[in-house]
Design a protein around this motif. Structure first.
Motif, PDB file in Angstrom:
ATOM      1  N   VAL A  28       0.822  -1.210   0.000  1.00 16.29           N
ATOM      2  CA  VAL A  28       0.000   0.000   0.000  1.00 16.29           C
ATOM      3  C   VAL A  28       0.854   1.258   0.000  1.00 16.29           C
ATOM      4  O   VAL A  28       2.006   1.256   0.443  1.00 16.29           O
ATOM      5  N   ASP A  29       0.266   2.330  -0.525  1.00 15.96           N
ATOM      6  CA  ASP A  29       0.750   3.693  -0.305  1.00 15.96           C
ATOM      7  C   ASP A  29      -0.200   4.331   0.696  1.00 15.96           C
ATOM      8  O   ASP A  29      -1.415   4.350   0.468  1.00 15.96           O
ATOM      9  N   VAL A  30       0.327   4.837   1.802  1.00 12.31           N
ATOM     10  CA  VAL A  30      -0.499   5.493   2.814  1.00 12.31           C
ATOM     11  C   VAL A  30      -0.095   6.960   2.887  1.00 12.31           C
ATOM     12  O   VAL A  30       1.085   7.291   2.966  1.00 12.31           O
ATOM     13  N   THR A  31      -1.091   7.837   2.824  1.00  8.76           N
ATOM     14  CA  THR A  31      -0.870   9.280   2.833  1.00  8.76           C
ATOM     15  C   THR A  31      -1.583   9.885   4.026  1.00  8.76           C
ATOM     16  O   THR A  31      -2.737   9.549   4.305  1.00  8.76           O
ATOM     17  N   VAL A  32      -0.904  10.767   4.728  1.00  9.00           N
ATOM     18  CA  VAL A  32      -1.515  11.491   5.838  1.00  9.00           C
ATOM     19  C   VAL A  32      -1.581  12.965   5.488  1.00  9.00           C
ATOM     20  O   VAL A  32      -0.623  13.553   4.982  1.00  9.00           O
ATOM     21  N   VAL A  33      -2.751  13.557   5.690  1.00  7.26           N
ATOM     22  CA  VAL A  33      -2.965  15.000   5.548  1.00  7.26           C
ATOM     23  C   VAL A  33      -3.098  15.525   6.967  1.00  7.26           C
ATOM     24  O   VAL A  33      -4.162  15.420   7.585  1.00  7.26           O
ATOM     25  N   ALA A  34      -2.011  16.059   7.499  1.00  5.11           N
ATOM     26  CA  ALA A  34      -1.918  16.341   8.931  1.00  5.11           C
ATOM     27  C   ALA A  34      -2.246  17.794   9.264  1.00  5.11           C
ATOM     28  O   ALA A  34      -1.755  18.714   8.612  1.00  5.11           O
ATOM     29  N   ALA A  35      -3.065  17.974  10.288  1.00  7.53           N
ATOM     30  CA  ALA A  35      -3.326  19.307  10.825  1.00  7.53           C
ATOM     31  C   ALA A  35      -2.371  19.629  11.958  1.00  7.53           C
ATOM     32  O   ALA A  35      -2.093  20.802  12.237  1.00  7.53           O
ATOM     33  N   SER A  36      -1.864  18.609  12.627  1.00  6.98           N
ATOM     34  CA  SER A  36      -0.920  18.765  13.735  1.00  6.98           C
ATOM     35  C   SER A  36       0.081  17.617  13.672  1.00  6.98           C
ATOM     36  O   SER A  36      -0.136  16.643  12.937  1.00  6.98           O
ATOM     37  N   PRO A  37       1.177  17.682  14.420  1.00  6.67           N
ATOM     38  CA  PRO A  37       2.148  16.585  14.370  1.00  6.67           C
ATOM     39  C   PRO A  37       1.500  15.248  14.710  1.00  6.67           C
ATOM     40  O   PRO A  37       0.724  15.140  15.673  1.00  6.67           O
ATOM     41  N   THR A  38       1.810  14.219  13.920  1.00  8.05           N
ATOM     42  CA  THR A  38       1.194  12.915  14.135  1.00  8.05           C
ATOM     43  C   THR A  38       2.018  11.826  13.467  1.00  8.05           C
ATOM     44  O   THR A  38       2.968  12.110  12.733  1.00  8.05           O
ATOM     45  N   PHE A  39       1.649  10.594  13.736  1.00  6.86           N
ATOM     46  CA  PHE A  39       2.167   9.476  12.958  1.00  6.86           C
ATOM     47  C   PHE A  39       1.056   8.454  12.797  1.00  6.86           C
ATOM     48  O   PHE A  39       0.114   8.388  13.594  1.00  6.86           O
ATOM     49  N   THR A  94       4.306   3.982  10.543  1.00  3.38           N
ATOM     50  CA  THR A  94       4.400   3.746   9.108  1.00  3.38           C
ATOM     51  C   THR A  94       4.762   5.027   8.371  1.00  3.38           C
ATOM     52  O   THR A  94       5.497   5.012   7.390  1.00  3.38           O
ATOM     53  N   VAL A  95       4.218   6.144   8.836  1.00  4.61           N
ATOM     54  CA  VAL A  95       4.534   7.447   8.244  1.00  4.61           C
ATOM     55  C   VAL A  95       4.411   8.510   9.326  1.00  4.61           C
ATOM     56  O   VAL A  95       3.531   8.436  10.197  1.00  4.61           O
ATOM     57  N   ASN A  96       5.317   9.495   9.303  1.00  2.19           N
ATOM     58  CA  ASN A  96       5.341  10.584  10.273  1.00  2.19           C
ATOM     59  C   ASN A  96       5.083  11.904   9.563  1.00  2.19           C
ATOM     60  O   ASN A  96       5.525  12.099   8.427  1.00  2.19           O
ATOM     61  N   ALA A  97       4.376  12.814  10.242  1.00  2.87           N
ATOM     62  CA  ALA A  97       4.053  14.102   9.628  1.00  2.87           C
ATOM     63  C   ALA A  97       4.144  15.218  10.656  1.00  2.87           C
ATOM     64  O   ALA A  97       3.836  15.020  11.839  1.00  2.87           O
ATOM     65  N   THR A  98       4.561  16.389  10.203  1.00  4.01           N
ATOM     66  CA  THR A  98       4.523  17.589  11.022  1.00  4.01           C
ATOM     67  C   THR A  98       3.206  18.322  10.763  1.00  4.01           C
ATOM     68  O   THR A  98       2.409  17.913   9.918  1.00  4.01           O
ATOM     69  N   SER A 124       3.541  10.827   2.340  1.00  2.00           N
ATOM     70  CA  SER A 124       3.128   9.434   2.154  1.00  2.00           C
ATOM     71  C   SER A 124       4.308   8.496   2.331  1.00  2.00           C
ATOM     72  O   SER A 124       5.475   8.915   2.334  1.00  2.00           O
ATOM     73  N   ASN A 125       3.989   7.229   2.456  1.00  2.00           N
ATOM     74  CA  ASN A 125       5.002   6.181   2.562  1.00  2.00           C
ATOM     75  C   ASN A 125       4.411   4.892   1.999  1.00  2.00           C
ATOM     76  O   ASN A 125       3.199   4.784   1.797  1.00  2.00           O
ATOM     77  N   THR A 126       5.274   3.917   1.744  1.00  2.00           N
ATOM     78  CA  THR A 126       4.855   2.625   1.227  1.00  2.00           C
ATOM     79  C   THR A 126       5.102   1.557   2.280  1.00  2.00           C
ATOM     80  O   THR A 126       6.109   1.596   2.987  1.00  2.00           O
ATOM     81  N   ALA A 127       4.178   0.596   2.377  1.00  2.00           N
ATOM     82  CA  ALA A 127       4.315  -0.460   3.372  1.00  2.00           C
ATOM     83  C   ALA A 127       3.664  -1.740   2.871  1.00  2.00           C
ATOM     84  O   ALA A 127       2.769  -1.705   2.028  1.00  2.00           O
ATOM     85  N   VAL A 128       4.128  -2.869   3.392  1.00  2.00           N
ATOM     86  CA  VAL A 128       3.487  -4.159   3.179  1.00  2.00           C
ATOM     87  C   VAL A 128       2.791  -4.535   4.480  1.00  2.00           C
ATOM     88  O   VAL A 128       3.413  -4.576   5.539  1.00  2.00           O
ATOM     89  N   VAL A 129       1.476  -4.776   4.397  1.00  4.02           N
ATOM     90  CA  VAL A 129       0.677  -5.026   5.592  1.00  4.02           C
ATOM     91  C   VAL A 129       0.019  -6.403   5.485  1.00  4.02           C
ATOM     92  O   VAL A 129      -0.692  -6.661   4.514  1.00  4.02           O
ATOM     93  N   HIS A 182      -6.328  13.419   8.219  1.00  8.24           N
ATOM     94  CA  HIS A 182      -7.028  12.626   7.219  1.00  8.24           C
ATOM     95  C   HIS A 182      -6.066  11.564   6.678  1.00  8.24           C
ATOM     96  O   HIS A 182      -4.853  11.794   6.592  1.00  8.24           O
ATOM     97  N   VAL A 183      -6.614  10.411   6.306  1.00  5.70           N
ATOM     98  CA  VAL A 183      -5.789   9.286   5.884  1.00  5.70           C
ATOM     99  C   VAL A 183      -6.284   8.762   4.539  1.00  5.70           C
ATOM    100  O   VAL A 183      -7.497   8.583   4.344  1.00  5.70           O
ATOM    101  N   LEU A 184      -5.346   8.503   3.623  1.00  9.16           N
ATOM    102  CA  LEU A 184      -5.644   7.893   2.331  1.00  9.16           C
ATOM    103  C   LEU A 184      -4.778   6.655   2.175  1.00  9.16           C
ATOM    104  O   LEU A 184      -3.579   6.684   2.481  1.00  9.16           O
ATOM    105  N   VAL A 185      -5.381   5.559   1.705  1.00  6.29           N
ATOM    106  CA  VAL A 185      -4.635   4.323   1.474  1.00  6.29           C
ATOM    107  C   VAL A 185      -4.979   3.810   0.085  1.00  6.29           C
ATOM    108  O   VAL A 185      -6.156   3.656  -0.254  1.00  6.29           O
ATOM    109  N   ASP A 186      -3.936   3.537  -0.714  1.00  3.65           N
ATOM    110  CA  ASP A 186      -4.088   2.977  -2.054  1.00  3.65           C
ATOM    111  C   ASP A 186      -3.284   1.691  -2.129  1.00  3.65           C
ATOM    112  O   ASP A 186      -2.103   1.662  -1.760  1.00  3.65           O
TER     113      ASP A 186
END
Length: 213
Positions: A104-115, A130-134, A140-145, A163-167
């Motif tokens: 998967v590709d996982v994308t985070v649209v962050a309003a505050s620091p998160t992972f 899996t992915v860290n954001a400020t 985004s990042n790629t992972a095998v789940v 917000h989270v997106l996974v493809d």
């Protein structure tokens, strides 16, 4: 070898064979000392135990989660410490059964620091991200789940307002006869520059490298 509707199949392997005319052996050779090991009846065990499955790439990526629109889960930014399960098996060209893991590709649209941490639904959350954001970052990042029997995975959101997106780009399955194998292992942290795990402790400078063992 034998011919099947799906193509040639390897039935057995020969050892110490003296077949007439084979690999330079005289055509009059008559000794019958070949040792044969049948393999077609152990293929499923070989695929699962040795190779760990087959990787199948999807023709186009499959969107399985988008919390902005409500795809895969109720719409809305994820609260801090939330766990959001969503279906992957049977979605967007992914088989409903026989899937052991997804790429998967996982994308985070962050309003505050998160992972974010992706994990099989119902499994203990591993102590990693899996992915860290400020704040105010889209990354985004790629992972095998691994995918459990129920066909759903979950995403843990540490901070509020993300917000989270996974493809899904592809999946691993124990069926089929081509592709690359996947063998899951327990999550293990290999490097941490805060403590010196796997290498020297200390902040990595700009354009610097942190070698690990």
């Amino acid at each position: 070898m034998r011919d099947l509707a799906t193509g040639p199949e390897l039935v057995a392997l020969h050892s110490a064979s003296y077949q007439a005319g084979c690999l330079g052996t005289d055509a009059t050779e008559t000794r019958d000392t070949a040792t044969e090991a049948r393999v077609d009846n152990v293929r499923d065990w070989v695929r699962q135990t040795v190779r760990g499955g087959t990787f199948v790439r999807l023709p186009t990526s499959a969107s399985v989660l988008d919390t902005r629109s409500g795809l895969g889960a109720p719409a809305g930014a994820r609260p801090a410490g939330s766990l959001t399960p969503f279906q992957v098996a049977g979605v967007g060209g992914i088989p409903a059964t026989g899937v052991s893991a997804v790429l998967v590709d996982v994308t985070v649209v962050a309003a505050s620091p998160t992972f974010l941490t992706l994990l099989p639904e119902g499994a203990p959350r591993p102590p990693l991200s899996t992915v860290n954001a400020t704040a105010n970052q889209i990354i985004s990042n790629t992972a095998v789940v691994p995918v459990p029997a129920g066909g759903r995975i979950s995403v843990y959101s540490h901070g509020p307002g993300a917000h989270v997106l996974v493809d899904v780009q592809g999946y691993y399955t124990t069926s089929g006869s081509s592709g690359r194998g996947f063998v899951p292992v327990d999550h293990t942290r290999l490097a941490d520059t805060r403590s010196g795990l796997g290498g020297a402790a200390g902040v990595v400078p700009a354009r610097g490298r942190a070698p690990s063992r």
